[in-house]
Design a protein around this motif. Structure first.
Motif, PDB file in Angstrom:
ATOM      1  N   ARG A  98     -14.669  -3.641  19.145  1.00  0.00           N
ATOM      2  CA  ARG A  98     -14.446  -1.284  19.580  1.00  0.00           C
ATOM      3  C   ARG A  98     -15.166  -0.773  18.452  1.00  0.00           C
ATOM      4  NH1 ARG A  98     -10.683  -1.595  22.960  1.00  0.00           N
ATOM      5  NH2 ARG A  98      -9.005  -0.085  22.510  1.00  0.00           N
ATOM      6  N   LEU A  99     -13.940  -1.487  17.379  1.00  0.00           N
ATOM      7  CA  LEU A  99     -13.689  -0.468  16.080  1.00  0.00           C
ATOM      8  C   LEU A  99     -14.720  -1.253  14.883  1.00  0.00           C
ATOM      9  CD1 LEU A  99      -9.491  -0.538  16.159  1.00  0.00           C
ATOM     10  CD2 LEU A  99     -11.428   1.141  17.308  1.00  0.00           C
ATOM     11  N   GLY A 100     -14.643  -0.541  13.822  1.00  0.00           N
ATOM     12  CA  GLY A 100     -15.184  -0.737  12.219  1.00  0.00           C
ATOM     13  C   GLY A 100     -16.985  -0.306  13.222  1.00  0.00           C
ATOM     14  N   SER A 101     -17.747  -1.494  12.410  1.00  0.00           N
ATOM     15  CA  SER A 101     -19.145  -1.522  12.056  1.00  0.00           C
ATOM     16  C   SER A 101     -19.944  -2.472  11.518  1.00  0.00           C
ATOM     17  CB  SER A 101     -19.484   0.368  11.457  1.00  0.00           C
ATOM     18  OG  SER A 101     -18.946  -0.216   9.894  1.00  0.00           O
ATOM     19  N   LYS A 102     -21.073  -2.326  12.104  1.00  0.00           N
ATOM     20  CA  LYS A 102     -21.375  -3.893  12.128  1.00  0.00           C
ATOM     21  C   LYS A 102     -22.105  -3.627  10.714  1.00  0.00           C
ATOM     22  CE  LYS A 102     -22.476  -5.916  16.607  1.00  0.00           C
ATOM     23  NZ  LYS A 102     -23.490  -6.106  16.788  1.00  0.00           N
ATOM     24  N   ARG A 103     -22.152  -4.196   9.019  1.00  0.00           N
ATOM     25  CA  ARG A 103     -22.337  -4.031   8.016  1.00  0.00           C
ATOM     26  C   ARG A 103     -23.317  -5.411   7.631  1.00  0.00           C
ATOM     27  NH1 ARG A 103     -17.226  -2.862   4.445  1.00  0.00           N
ATOM     28  NH2 ARG A 103     -16.331  -4.038   5.269  1.00  0.00           N
ATOM     29  N   LEU A 104     -23.669  -5.284   6.443  1.00  0.00           N
ATOM     30  CA  LEU A 104     -24.910  -6.681   5.883  1.00  0.00           C
ATOM     31  C   LEU A 104     -22.996  -7.460   5.326  1.00  0.00           C
ATOM     32  CD1 LEU A 104     -27.740  -5.254   4.940  1.00  0.00           C
ATOM     33  CD2 LEU A 104     -27.151  -6.711   6.597  1.00  0.00           C
ATOM     34  N   PRO A 105     -23.570  -8.917   5.052  1.00  0.00           N
ATOM     35  CA  PRO A 105     -22.481  -9.293   4.543  1.00  0.00           C
ATOM     36  C   PRO A 105     -22.848  -9.126   3.166  1.00  0.00           C
ATOM     37  CG  PRO A 105     -24.732 -11.044   4.934  1.00  0.00           C
ATOM     38  CD  PRO A 105     -24.418  -9.586   5.708  1.00  0.00           C
ATOM     39  N   GLN A 106     -20.712  -9.745   2.822  1.00  0.00           N
ATOM     40  CA  GLN A 106     -20.644  -9.207   1.243  1.00  0.00           C
ATOM     41  C   GLN A 106     -20.411 -10.395   0.393  1.00  0.00           C
ATOM     42  OE1 GLN A 106     -18.173  -7.951   2.706  1.00  0.00           O
ATOM     43  NE2 GLN A 106     -19.860  -6.426   3.381  1.00  0.00           N
ATOM     44  N   ALA A 107     -20.273 -12.103   1.303  1.00  0.00           N
ATOM     45  CA  ALA A 107     -20.370 -13.350   0.991  1.00  0.00           C
ATOM     46  C   ALA A 107     -21.098 -14.564   2.274  1.00  0.00           C
ATOM     47  CB  ALA A 107     -18.938 -13.492   1.018  1.00  0.00           C
ATOM     48  N   LEU A 108     -21.650 -14.927   1.037  1.00  0.00           N
ATOM     49  CA  LEU A 108     -22.381 -15.582   2.218  1.00  0.00           C
ATOM     50  C   LEU A 108     -21.834 -17.778   1.802  1.00  0.00           C
ATOM     51  CD1 LEU A 108     -25.979 -14.934   1.178  1.00  0.00           C
ATOM     52  CD2 LEU A 108     -24.912 -14.102   3.593  1.00  0.00           C
ATOM     53  N   ARG A 157     -18.383  -6.922  13.891  1.00  0.00           N
ATOM     54  CA  ARG A 157     -18.339  -5.445  13.382  1.00  0.00           C
ATOM     55  C   ARG A 157     -16.770  -5.851  12.598  1.00  0.00           C
ATOM     56  NH1 ARG A 157     -19.842  -0.697  16.529  1.00  0.00           N
ATOM     57  NH2 ARG A 157     -20.527  -0.947  18.256  1.00  0.00           N
ATOM     58  N   THR A 158     -16.758  -5.368  11.434  1.00  0.00           N
ATOM     59  CA  THR A 158     -15.425  -4.471  11.148  1.00  0.00           C
ATOM     60  C   THR A 158     -15.101  -3.528  10.196  1.00  0.00           C
ATOM     61  OG1 THR A 158     -17.261  -4.641   8.618  1.00  0.00           O
ATOM     62  CG2 THR A 158     -16.453  -7.031   9.430  1.00  0.00           C
ATOM     63  N   LEU A 159     -13.456  -3.421   9.599  1.00  0.00           N
ATOM     64  CA  LEU A 159     -12.687  -2.024   9.439  1.00  0.00           C
ATOM     65  C   LEU A 159     -13.737  -2.310   7.865  1.00  0.00           C
ATOM     66  CD1 LEU A 159     -10.010  -2.317  10.766  1.00  0.00           C
ATOM     67  CD2 LEU A 159     -11.648  -1.061  11.934  1.00  0.00           C
ATOM     68  N   GLY A 160     -13.410  -1.437   7.609  1.00  0.00           N
ATOM     69  CA  GLY A 160     -13.138  -1.479   5.786  1.00  0.00           C
ATOM     70  C   GLY A 160     -12.732  -1.645   4.913  1.00  0.00           C
ATOM     71  N   SER A 161     -11.526  -2.461   5.394  1.00  0.00           N
ATOM     72  CA  SER A 161     -11.014  -3.291   4.896  1.00  0.00           C
ATOM     73  C   SER A 161     -10.900  -5.084   4.271  1.00  0.00           C
ATOM     74  CB  SER A 161      -9.394  -3.213   4.731  1.00  0.00           C
ATOM     75  OG  SER A 161      -9.219  -3.493   6.191  1.00  0.00           O
ATOM     76  N   GLN A 162     -12.360  -5.209   5.542  1.00  0.00           N
ATOM     77  CA  GLN A 162     -12.630  -6.329   6.321  1.00  0.00           C
ATOM     78  C   GLN A 162     -13.887  -7.280   5.240  1.00  0.00           C
ATOM     79  OE1 GLN A 162     -12.158  -5.595  10.243  1.00  0.00           O
ATOM     80  NE2 GLN A 162     -11.076  -7.616  10.100  1.00  0.00           N
ATOM     81  N   ILE A 163     -13.786  -8.659   4.869  1.00  0.00           N
ATOM     82  CA  ILE A 163     -15.549  -8.450   4.675  1.00  0.00           C
ATOM     83  C   ILE A 163     -15.984  -9.410   5.756  1.00  0.00           C
ATOM     84  CG2 ILE A 163     -16.253 -10.240   2.935  1.00  0.00           C
ATOM     85  CD1 ILE A 163     -14.031 -10.222   1.581  1.00  0.00           C
ATOM     86  N   THR A 164     -17.363  -9.612   5.363  1.00  0.00           N
ATOM     87  CA  THR A 164     -18.139  -9.486   6.409  1.00  0.00           C
ATOM     88  C   THR A 164     -19.242 -11.047   6.123  1.00  0.00           C
ATOM     89  OG1 THR A 164     -18.681  -7.987   7.475  1.00  0.00           O
ATOM     90  CG2 THR A 164     -20.049  -9.736   8.084  1.00  0.00           C
ATOM     91  N   MET A 165     -19.115 -11.877   6.168  1.00  0.00           N
ATOM     92  CA  MET A 165     -19.715 -13.279   5.711  1.00  0.00           C
ATOM     93  C   MET A 165     -20.919 -13.985   7.082  1.00  0.00           C
ATOM     94  SD  MET A 165     -16.186 -15.391   3.554  1.00  0.00           S
ATOM     95  CE  MET A 165     -17.874 -16.917   3.795  1.00  0.00           C
ATOM     96  N   GLU A 166     -21.697 -15.301   6.537  1.00  0.00           N
ATOM     97  CA  GLU A 166     -22.186 -15.654   7.501  1.00  0.00           C
ATOM     98  C   GLU A 166     -22.250 -16.963   6.362  1.00  0.00           C
ATOM     99  OE1 GLU A 166     -25.566 -16.937   7.576  1.00  0.00           O
ATOM    100  OE2 GLU A 166     -26.912 -15.293   6.618  1.00  0.00           O
ATOM    101  N   LYS A 167     -22.606 -18.446   6.980  1.00  0.00           N
ATOM    102  CA  LYS A 167     -23.105 -18.960   6.346  1.00  0.00           C
ATOM    103  C   LYS A 167     -24.242 -20.098   7.027  1.00  0.00           C
ATOM    104  CE  LYS A 167     -21.882 -23.693   8.736  1.00  0.00           C
ATOM    105  NZ  LYS A 167     -22.434 -24.644   8.987  1.00  0.00           N
ATOM    106  N   THR A 168     -25.702 -20.701   6.375  1.00  0.00           N
ATOM    107  CA  THR A 168     -26.026 -21.197   6.224  1.00  0.00           C
ATOM    108  C   THR A 168     -26.392 -21.679   5.136  1.00  0.00           C
ATOM    109  OG1 THR A 168     -27.087 -19.023   7.867  1.00  0.00           O
ATOM    110  CG2 THR A 168     -28.912 -20.275   7.089  1.00  0.00           C
ATOM    111  N   PRO A 169     -26.661 -23.329   5.318  1.00  0.00           N
ATOM    112  CA  PRO A 169     -26.500 -24.545   4.308  1.00  0.00           C
ATOM    113  C   PRO A 169     -27.620 -24.676   3.783  1.00  0.00           C
ATOM    114  CG  PRO A 169     -25.011 -25.104   6.026  1.00  0.00           C
ATOM    115  CD  PRO A 169     -25.693 -24.325   6.385  1.00  0.00           C
ATOM    116  N   SER A 170     -29.116 -24.456   4.784  1.00  0.00           N
ATOM    117  CA  SER A 170     -30.323 -24.542   3.929  1.00  0.00           C
ATOM    118  C   SER A 170     -30.665 -23.316   3.113  1.00  0.00           C
ATOM    119  CB  SER A 170     -31.236 -24.967   5.539  1.00  0.00           C
ATOM    120  OG  SER A 170     -30.737 -23.281   6.313  1.00  0.00           O
ATOM    121  N   TYR A 171     -29.732 -22.136   2.681  1.00  0.00           N
ATOM    122  CA  TYR A 171     -30.795 -21.346   2.097  1.00  0.00           C
ATOM    123  C   TYR A 171     -30.319 -21.936   0.508  1.00  0.00           C
ATOM    124  CZ  TYR A 171     -28.930 -17.610   5.074  1.00  0.00           C
ATOM    125  OH  TYR A 171     -29.813 -16.848   5.923  1.00  0.00           O
TER     126      TYR A 171
END
Length: 357
Positions: A98-108, A157-171
């Protein structure tokens, strides 16, 4: 003094008075038990668990409208705190969802298929400063028309100090992906897990064969004309391994300093060392070290040691570590010859020798 005189009249003796006291005492005890039963949501008899006692702040409401221990029809069963994802051992969260916010990923993690991307993702998700999507969103290759807000909604959801990531190998092999990611953020960090292209192609074929047993042989798909050594580069299992060709599209938008190339082979022989590079690249503290890994002889690759409070160690799924199909050694040698010039150019471009020769 006579009992009749005490009552102010003549009549039977005093024994009626104890009977009245006994009646009043019985009535009082019954009322007390009834009140206790209401407050405890039922008598303490064997059976289903009682409702927990009401908090003192809600005592008056409880007396006015007694609650029922049973759930209403259709009401979901309350989920125990330990069963929520953020409370499970090894869950990828350092704060409640419930804490933090949804952000676009900074690393893929953008590639490559069958290179070891799942291992990198699962290992880095243990880090408290990283939050990642477990499944592959395929936004930049299949669902781009749904828009960035749809993509953002998939993120944890991430806090300001956290990094959002995802993986999709076909990119990595999608021509439009570099431009689309650049338009999202030119500062995006990219991770590419690469592996000996011949081994990668065999692994790719093995996975496809497990789903489609009727497909032609590996040799038949790899060559247009085997006697002439003509490799069929239209087959995706072959084309993906021509890394330097795909990399050209990425270098039009991103400098090499924003791309980390992880060795799929070293993810097996030295996972802590490769994950140390990943952590440095992301700019986070080296939390994952040698003490977190052990080699699983059955699967043939490393697993994370049992997290605190967990019953089992954390290994990749059953689909990982399949035994590869047996390929004619001459076919393997022909493919090595085919990939050699592409590999050498790839080494020169990225400034890293993966020693696949």
């Amino acid at each position: 003094m006579a009992c009749g005189a005490l009552s102010g009249r003549a009549g039977p003796p005093c024994p009626r008075l104890p009977r009245r006291l006994l009646f009043l005492l019985t009535l009082s005890l019954s009322g007390t038990y009834l009140c206790y039963s209401l407050l405890r949501c039922g008598a303490p008899l064997p059976g289903p668990p009682r409702c927990p006692p009401a908090r003192s702040a809600a005592a008056k409401k409880l007396l006015q409208a007694p609650r029922s221990c049973a759930r209403e029809p259709g009401e979901p069963r309350a989920e125990p705190a330990w069963s929520r994802p953020e409370a499970r051992p090894g869950a990828n969260s350092s704060a409640p969802a419930r804490l933090g916010s949804k952000r676009l990923p900074q690393a893929l993690i953008v590639g490559v298929k069958k290179g070891g991307t799942r291992a990198v993702l699962e290992f880095i998700r243990v880090h408290p400063d990283v939050r990642a999507v477990g499944s592959e969103p395929h936004f930049f290759d299949r669902h781009y028309d749904k828009g960035l807000e749809w993509y953002r909604s998939l993120m944890p959801r991430t806090l300001g100090s956290q990094i959002t990531m995802e993986k999709t190998p076909s990119y990595f092999v999608t021509k439009e992906a570099p431009r689309r990611i650049f338009n999202m953020s030119r500062d995006t960090k990219l991770i590419v897990v690469v592996r000996n292209p011949v081994t990668r192609a065999i692994s790719d074929y093995t996975q496809t064969l497990s789903k489609k047993p009727e497909i032609p042989t590996f040799e038949g798909l790899s060559f247009q004309n085997r006697s002439l050594g003509l490799v069929d580069t239209s087959w995706s299992a072959i084309r993906i391994g021509m890394y330097v060709l795909h990399l050209e599209s990425w270098l039009q938008y991103f400098p090499l300093s924003q791309i980390l190339f992880v060795s799929g082979e070293k993810m097996i022989t030295d996972p802590a060392g490769e994950m140390g590079k990943v952590q440095d690249f992301l700019g986070i503290k080296r939390v994952l070290t040698d003490k977190h890994f052990y080699f699983n002889k059955t699967k043939g690759f490393p697993c994370l040691k049992k997290p605190e409070g967990s019953t089992f160690p954390r290994c990749l799924g059953k689909s990982k570590g399949r035994t590869h199909v047996q390929i004619d050694p001459e076919v393997i040698e022909q493919l090595r010859d085919f990939y050699r010039p592409y590999n050498i150019k790839f080494y020169e471009t990225v400034g890293q020798d993966f020693r696949w020769e």
